[in-house]
Design a protein around this motif. Structure first.
Motif, PDB file in Angstrom:
ATOM      1  N   UNK A  84     -50.825 -82.345  28.227  1.00  0.00           N
ATOM      2  CA  UNK A  84     -49.879 -82.320  29.356  1.00  0.00           C
ATOM      3  C   UNK A  84     -50.131 -81.104  30.268  1.00  0.00           C
ATOM      4  N   UNK A  85     -51.228 -80.409  30.034  1.00  0.00           N
ATOM      5  CA  UNK A  85     -51.560 -79.166  30.758  1.00  0.00           C
ATOM      6  C   UNK A  85     -50.538 -78.056  30.495  1.00  0.00           C
ATOM      7  N   UNK A  86     -49.858 -78.100  29.325  1.00  0.00           N
ATOM      8  CA  UNK A  86     -49.022 -76.961  28.925  1.00  0.00           C
ATOM      9  C   UNK A  86     -49.940 -75.873  28.406  1.00  0.00           C
ATOM     10  N   UNK A  87     -49.762 -74.667  28.932  1.00  0.00           N
ATOM     11  CA  UNK A  87     -50.656 -73.572  28.593  1.00  0.00           C
ATOM     12  C   UNK A  87     -50.137 -72.773  27.400  1.00  0.00           C
TER      13      UNK A  87
ATOM     14  N   UNK B 133     -52.411 -83.550  13.360  1.00  0.00           N
ATOM     15  CA  UNK B 133     -53.568 -82.968  14.047  1.00  0.00           C
ATOM     16  C   UNK B 133     -53.222 -82.781  15.528  1.00  0.00           C
ATOM     17  N   UNK B 134     -53.367 -81.539  16.005  1.00  0.00           N
ATOM     18  CA  UNK B 134     -53.093 -81.289  17.433  1.00  0.00           C
ATOM     19  C   UNK B 134     -54.387 -80.816  18.100  1.00  0.00           C
ATOM     20  N   UNK B 135     -54.640 -81.349  19.274  1.00  0.00           N
ATOM     21  CA  UNK B 135     -55.922 -81.051  19.938  1.00  0.00           C
ATOM     22  C   UNK B 135     -55.663 -80.342  21.273  1.00  0.00           C
ATOM     23  N   UNK B 136     -56.384 -79.254  21.496  1.00  0.00           N
ATOM     24  CA  UNK B 136     -56.213 -78.474  22.733  1.00  0.00           C
ATOM     25  C   UNK B 136     -57.570 -78.241  23.389  1.00  0.00           C
ATOM     26  N   UNK B 137     -57.509 -78.204  24.702  1.00  0.00           N
ATOM     27  CA  UNK B 137     -58.658 -77.750  25.485  1.00  0.00           C
ATOM     28  C   UNK B 137     -58.655 -76.225  25.402  1.00  0.00           C
ATOM     29  N   UNK B 138     -59.815 -75.596  25.240  1.00  0.00           N
ATOM     30  CA  UNK B 138     -59.838 -74.125  25.154  1.00  0.00           C
ATOM     31  C   UNK B 138     -60.976 -73.534  25.976  1.00  0.00           C
ATOM     32  N   UNK B 139     -60.940 -72.215  26.053  1.00  0.00           N
ATOM     33  CA  UNK B 139     -62.080 -71.458  26.595  1.00  0.00           C
ATOM     34  C   UNK B 139     -62.335 -71.702  28.076  1.00  0.00           C
ATOM     35  N   UNK B 140     -63.635 -71.813  28.388  1.00  0.00           N
ATOM     36  CA  UNK B 140     -64.075 -71.864  29.781  1.00  0.00           C
ATOM     37  C   UNK B 140     -63.428 -72.965  30.616  1.00  0.00           C
ATOM     38  N   UNK B 141     -63.135 -74.110  29.980  1.00  0.00           N
ATOM     39  CA  UNK B 141     -62.567 -75.229  30.742  1.00  0.00           C
ATOM     40  C   UNK B 141     -61.188 -74.869  31.288  1.00  0.00           C
ATOM     41  N   UNK B 142     -60.388 -74.187  30.464  1.00  0.00           N
ATOM     42  CA  UNK B 142     -59.044 -73.780  30.900  1.00  0.00           C
ATOM     43  C   UNK B 142     -59.167 -72.686  31.963  1.00  0.00           C
ATOM     44  N   UNK B 143     -59.991 -71.717  31.658  1.00  0.00           N
ATOM     45  CA  UNK B 143     -60.217 -70.595  32.596  1.00  0.00           C
ATOM     46  C   UNK B 143     -60.649 -71.095  33.970  1.00  0.00           C
ATOM     47  N   UNK B 144     -61.656 -71.949  34.001  1.00  0.00           N
ATOM     48  CA  UNK B 144     -62.204 -72.353  35.289  1.00  0.00           C
ATOM     49  C   UNK B 144     -61.260 -73.291  36.042  1.00  0.00           C
ATOM     50  N   UNK B 145     -60.474 -74.098  35.308  1.00  0.00           N
ATOM     51  CA  UNK B 145     -59.493 -74.936  36.017  1.00  0.00           C
ATOM     52  C   UNK B 145     -58.474 -74.040  36.721  1.00  0.00           C
ATOM     53  N   UNK B 146     -58.016 -72.990  36.012  1.00  0.00           N
ATOM     54  CA  UNK B 146     -57.035 -72.091  36.614  1.00  0.00           C
ATOM     55  C   UNK B 146     -57.626 -71.320  37.801  1.00  0.00           C
ATOM     56  N   UNK B 147     -58.934 -71.087  37.741  1.00  0.00           N
ATOM     57  CA  UNK B 147     -59.594 -70.385  38.858  1.00  0.00           C
ATOM     58  C   UNK B 147     -59.925 -71.339  40.008  1.00  0.00           C
ATOM     59  N   UNK B 148     -59.759 -72.638  39.758  1.00  0.00           N
ATOM     60  CA  UNK B 148     -60.090 -73.618  40.792  1.00  0.00           C
ATOM     61  C   UNK B 148     -61.578 -73.875  40.908  1.00  0.00           C
ATOM     62  N   UNK B 149     -62.295 -73.615  39.807  1.00  0.00           N
ATOM     63  CA  UNK B 149     -63.746 -73.826  39.795  1.00  0.00           C
ATOM     64  C   UNK B 149     -64.028 -75.130  39.041  1.00  0.00           C
TER      65      UNK B 149
END
Ligand code: CTP
Length: 407
Positions: free
Chosen positions: A103-106, A1-17
């Motif tokens: 590990x924050x690998x995208x 089982x592999x678990x990833x963060x997706x969607x808005x959380x990834x987007x907004x972290x990259x935007x610095x929001x």
């Protein structure tokens, strides 16, 4: 089982929001395994679970296929074989279709990061069309990220246009639409939401009454911007600048609907547009099942906004009628919201954004004057029933006359 963060959380972290809400996707797991780990299922046949401690959403990687019209017309396929890339491709926008491991690998197969840098809202694949709500979502993201310079990619706008023409938007439930509309109105640039909906033809389907305001002229003396649609957008923008609540923003959007009904030969005047607009405001309210406070305020602002602007010239008896219509004695907050909407309407005019609005304090003062009339002395004089009502009204009128004389 592999678990990833997706969607808005990834987007907004990259935007610095700042990220408030985290969604997770789980690859290589079955429902049984999730339940065994203590996750709680969200619905009976939906492969989404809540984390036993954090309460965050964990969805099994899935593919979706549309099997009918509207929402609900979906079949899901969630199984341990579905890959992360297959899950991401069915999502709405490239900037929402990125995943991140612990590990924050995208994982970014559809170039969301590139579109973040280019400030583009671009759909991932033709699967975008499988949920017509995405037309509203894109317009909402445009409103949210306008200040950062985001625009809708031309090919996405074209797809949104096709979706709007296809009749699919009519199948959206009022609840889903309202959720998007209300969130969009609370963004910093809500006017952008309306502009994007208009640009793709969705406004004509969702709110033809608002769409009809574009191209309708008003007298330049009061409205240097002339166009009623442009005015409505400015009013909305002012409401956001002044951090007004949802009810005020909703009322601002709908306050001038009656102007869309004026026969062309009467342009640029709009006699009795306040009253004529009421049936349109009611229709839009009901179409989206807007909450009661939004519905009420929109109707009251529609009917009385011109009274607000003319507050200083109103006869005491008219002022009293206005206060009674708002039931200002029991609902002071609603009257404050009315005043706010009138002020936004006055400021939402080209070049007049900074002007003062003395009507606001005048109306507040009138409400206070009427409210300070004491009932007890009238009761002591023996008034009761309808006679008491009349006596209170007479006293309030007296108070308003004195208020006007001293103002
Ligand atoms: N999603 C989608 N189509 C929808 C709704 C959601 O593709 N109609 C996907 C997107 O990948 C989105 C993710 O599901 O990023 C999570 O959805 P949601 O929580 O509604 O939106 P967020 O993107 O997190 O945005 P917001 O910040 O507005 O909550």
């Amino acid at each position: 089982m592999r678990i990833y963060k997706v969607g808005g959380a990834v987007r907004d972290r990259l935007l610095g929001i700042p990220v408030t809400d985290i969604d997770w996707v789980v690859v290589g797991a079955t429902t049984e395994e999730m339940l065994a780990k203590g996750f709680r299922p969200v619905g009976a046949d939906f492969p989404v679970f809540l984390h036993p401690k954090s309460g965050e959403e964990y969805a099994l990687a899935r593919t979706e296929r549309k099997s009918g019209r509207g929402y609900g017309g979906f079949t899901f396929h969630a199984s341990p074989e579905v890959t992360l890339e297959e899950d991401l491709i069915r999502r709405d926008l490239t900037i929402n279709a990125m995943a991140e491991d612990d590990q924050q690998n995208l994982t970014d197969p559809y170039h969301g990061q590139r579109d973040l840098e280019a400030r583009l809202l671009r759909h991932v694949s033709p699967a975008f069309a499988e949920d017509p709500l995405r037309v509203l979502r894109v317009a909402r993201f445009a409103a949210r990220y306008a200040a950062l310079g985001f625009t809708v990619a031309p090919e996405t706008l074209e797809l949104m246009r096709q979706l709007s023409e296809s009749g699919e938007l009519e199948a959206l439930t009022p609840e889903r639409s309202w959720k998007e509309i209300s969130r969009a109105l609370m963004e910093d640039q809500p006017q952008m939401f309306i502009e994007v909906l208009r640009a793709c033809g969705a406004l004509k389907v969702l709110m033809p009454e608002v769409d009809a305001l574009f191209g309708v002229p008003q007298p330049p003396a009061h409205h240097p911007e002339i166009d009623t649609g442009a005015h409505t957008l400015s009013v909305l923008q002012q409401a956001a600048l002044h951090k007004q609540p949802l009810s005020v923003r909703w009322a601002c959007l709908l306050h001038d609907l009656g102007k869309g009904l004026t026969p062309e030969e009467e342009w640029p005047r709009h006699i009795a547009h306040e009253f004529k607009g009421l049936k349109l405001i009611k229709a839009v309210n009901e179409r989206f099942k807007a909450p009661r406070d939004c519905q009420e305020l929109a109707m009251l602002v529609g009917e009385y906004h011109t009274h607000g602007h003319r507050a200083l010239e109103l006869k005491p008896s008219t002022l009293l009628e206005l206060l009674q219509s708002f039931d200002v004695y029991r609902r002071p907050q609603r009257f404050e919201e009315f005043i706010a909407a009138c002020e936004m309407d006055a400021r939402g005019r080209e070049g007049l954004e900074q002007r003062s609005y003395p009507q606001a304090d005048y109306l507040r003062g009138a409400a206070t004057a009427a409210r300070t009339v004491a009932v007890q002395p009238l009761l002591e004089k023996g008034f009761k029933g309808p006679e008491l009502g009349e006596a209170i009204k007479r006293e309030r009128l007296k108070a308003l006359k004195a208020y006007k004389d001293n103002a």
